[in-house]
Design an enzyme around this catalytic site. Structure first.
Site, PDB file in Angstrom:
ATOM      1  N   ASP A 121      53.855  21.944 117.626  1.00 39.43           N
ATOM      2  CA  ASP A 121      52.781  21.172 118.250  1.00 39.43           C
ATOM      3  C   ASP A 121      52.316  20.043 117.319  1.00 39.43           C
ATOM      4  OD1 ASP A 121      50.932  20.460 120.148  1.00 39.43           O
ATOM      5  OD2 ASP A 121      49.571  22.137 119.776  1.00 39.43           O
TER       6      ASP A 121
ATOM      7  N   HIS B  55      57.852  12.750 118.815  1.00 33.92           N
ATOM      8  CA  HIS B  55      58.908  13.701 119.187  1.00 33.92           C
ATOM      9  C   HIS B  55      60.165  13.449 118.350  1.00 33.92           C
ATOM     10  CE1 HIS B  55      56.311  15.071 122.291  1.00 33.92           C
ATOM     11  NE2 HIS B  55      56.460  14.021 123.089  1.00 33.92           N
TER      12      HIS B  55
ATOM     13  N   LEU C  74      72.913  32.260 111.917  1.00 31.76           N
ATOM     14  CA  LEU C  74      71.574  32.053 112.490  1.00 31.76           C
ATOM     15  C   LEU C  74      71.713  31.921 114.001  1.00 31.76           C
ATOM     16  CD1 LEU C  74      68.495  31.318 112.134  1.00 31.76           C
ATOM     17  CD2 LEU C  74      69.217  28.924 112.128  1.00 31.76           C
TER      18      LEU C  74
HETATM   19  C1  FPP Z   1      54.208  19.317 121.330  1.00 35.17           C
HETATM   20  O1  FPP Z   1      53.594  18.174 120.792  1.00 35.17           O
HETATM   21  C2  FPP Z   1      55.668  19.170 121.322  1.00 35.17           C
HETATM   22  C3  FPP Z   1      56.436  19.106 122.432  1.00 35.17           C
HETATM   23  C4  FPP Z   1      55.880  19.180 123.793  1.00 35.17           C
HETATM   24  C5  FPP Z   1      57.897  18.896 122.374  1.00 35.17           C
HETATM   25  C6  FPP Z   1      58.627  19.461 121.179  1.00 35.17           C
HETATM   26  C7  FPP Z   1      59.911  18.753 121.080  1.00 35.17           C
HETATM   27  C8  FPP Z   1      60.536  18.355 119.941  1.00 35.17           C
HETATM   28  C9  FPP Z   1      60.051  18.731 118.607  1.00 35.17           C
HETATM   29  C10 FPP Z   1      61.741  17.493 119.972  1.00 35.17           C
HETATM   30  C11 FPP Z   1      62.936  18.001 120.742  1.00 35.17           C
HETATM   31  C12 FPP Z   1      63.403  19.330 120.331  1.00 35.17           C
HETATM   32  C13 FPP Z   1      64.699  19.646 120.027  1.00 35.17           C
HETATM   33  C14 FPP Z   1      65.051  21.072 119.851  1.00 35.17           C
HETATM   34  C15 FPP Z   1      65.748  18.672 119.859  1.00 35.17           C
HETATM   35  P1  FPP Z   1      52.566  17.354 121.685  1.00 35.17           P
HETATM   36  O2  FPP Z   1      53.285  16.205 122.285  1.00 35.17           O
HETATM   37  O3  FPP Z   1      51.898  18.253 122.687  1.00 35.17           O
HETATM   38  O4  FPP Z   1      51.553  16.891 120.588  1.00 35.17           O
HETATM   39  P2  FPP Z   1      49.984  16.609 120.748  1.00 35.17           P
HETATM   40  O5  FPP Z   1      49.336  17.908 121.127  1.00 35.17           O
HETATM   41  O6  FPP Z   1      49.585  16.135 119.384  1.00 35.17           O
HETATM   42  O7  FPP Z   1      49.848  15.551 121.804  1.00 35.17           O
END
Ligand code: FPP
Length: 251
Positions: free
Chosen positions: A11, A28, A122
């Site tokens: 997050d 991201h 893994l």
């Molecule tokens: C939450 O941050 C994160 C996500 C919804 C997406 C997680 C995805 C990745 C880390 C990249 C793709 C993954 C792989 C495995 C290649 P948020 O956008 O909700 O952050 P915020 O709460 O600060 O807005």
């Protein structure tokens, strides 16, 4: 000996981008760097299963452009990292729904699953279009259908059988990490986390690196896991134990 199963709610990508005056998708992109680093580090730290929450079924509520970027990043990750994942003995599987994943991302994901199927250093599980409540409903439906067709008696449905149907037998996470300061489960592995240790950090996911994972594991190793029993409790009452004495792990 099987190692640790660590699950992560990644997050804070949006906040990381905003604090730099960048568009959300750049957060991201930064998050993918952290995925790479953590996947590289995990086997050396005793982790044999790593489950990452990459896209929740509730994330469909986000603007289409952000959703599109996330699946583009997933596709790129699979395409670019496949070689290194294979070299490092990483087996990749996905959990969650597949029918709504954009076709080109799904094709790369399935190819990665197929090509890494023989690896065992893994197990990297990517939770994509994932909802734990939906998964529990799916497993329940499967058992109900077996009961309807007579291959299972309703009385045989036990927590163990439901767990097996839900997970295919993957051991439950020992530790859940959530980054960016939020302290909730957000429909992630609700059944499987019944006895997991929970670790919350304010570090935003794009800043999370091997050293942060090591800190989480060091904290985990100080916990006493009792699974509802008495574990390795000290004989003396808690108030007689020095406050800073490290606790023994029961497992
Ligand atoms: C939450 O941050 C994160 C996500 C919804 C997406 C997680 C995805 C990745 C880390 C990249 C793709 C993954 C792989 C495995 C290649 P948020 O956008 O909700 O952050 P915020 O709460 O600060 O807005």
């Amino acid at each position: 000996m099987s190692g640790l199963h660590v699950a992560v709610i990644m997050d804070g990508n949006g906040r990381w981008a905003r604090s730099r005056g960048l568009p959300r998708w750049r957060g991201h992109l930064g998050g993918v760097e952290s995925v790479r680093d953590v996947v590289r580090a995990a086997p050396d730290l005793g982790i044999t299963t790593l489950t990452l929450y990459a896209f929740s079924s509730d994330n469909w509520k986000r603007p289409a452009a952000e959703v599109g970027r996330l699946f583009w990043l997933l596709r790129e990750y699979c395409t670019r990292e496949r070689g290194e994942l294979l070299e490092n003995g990483v087996r990749v599987t996905a959990i969650g729904r597949r029918d709504r994943i954009p076709r080109s991302a799904l094709a790369e994901l399935v190819r990665t699953e197929t090509e890494t199927a023989g690896e065992s250093r893994l197990h990297l599980r990517l939770a994509i279009d994932y909802s734990s409540k939906a998964e529990i409903a799916r497993a329940s439906r499967e058992l109900a259908q077996r009961a309807e067709t007579g291959s299972l008696a309703a009385g045989e449905i036990s927590p163990d059988l439901l767990y097996q149907t839900l997970t295919g037998g993957v051991a439950a996470p020992d530790l859940l990490i959530r980054t960016a300061g939020e302290q909730r489960l957000s429909d992630f592995l609700l059944w499987e986390l019944a006895y997991a240790e929970l670790y919350f950090t304010t570090v935003l996911w794009p800043d999370f690196r091997r050293a942060d994972l090591m800190r989480a594991l060091a904290d985990f190793r100080r916990r006493e896991r009792r699974f509802g029993g008495l574990g390795a409790r000290p004989a003396s009452p808690p108030e007689l134990v020095p406050a800073n004495e490290p606790k023994r792990r029961a497992v």
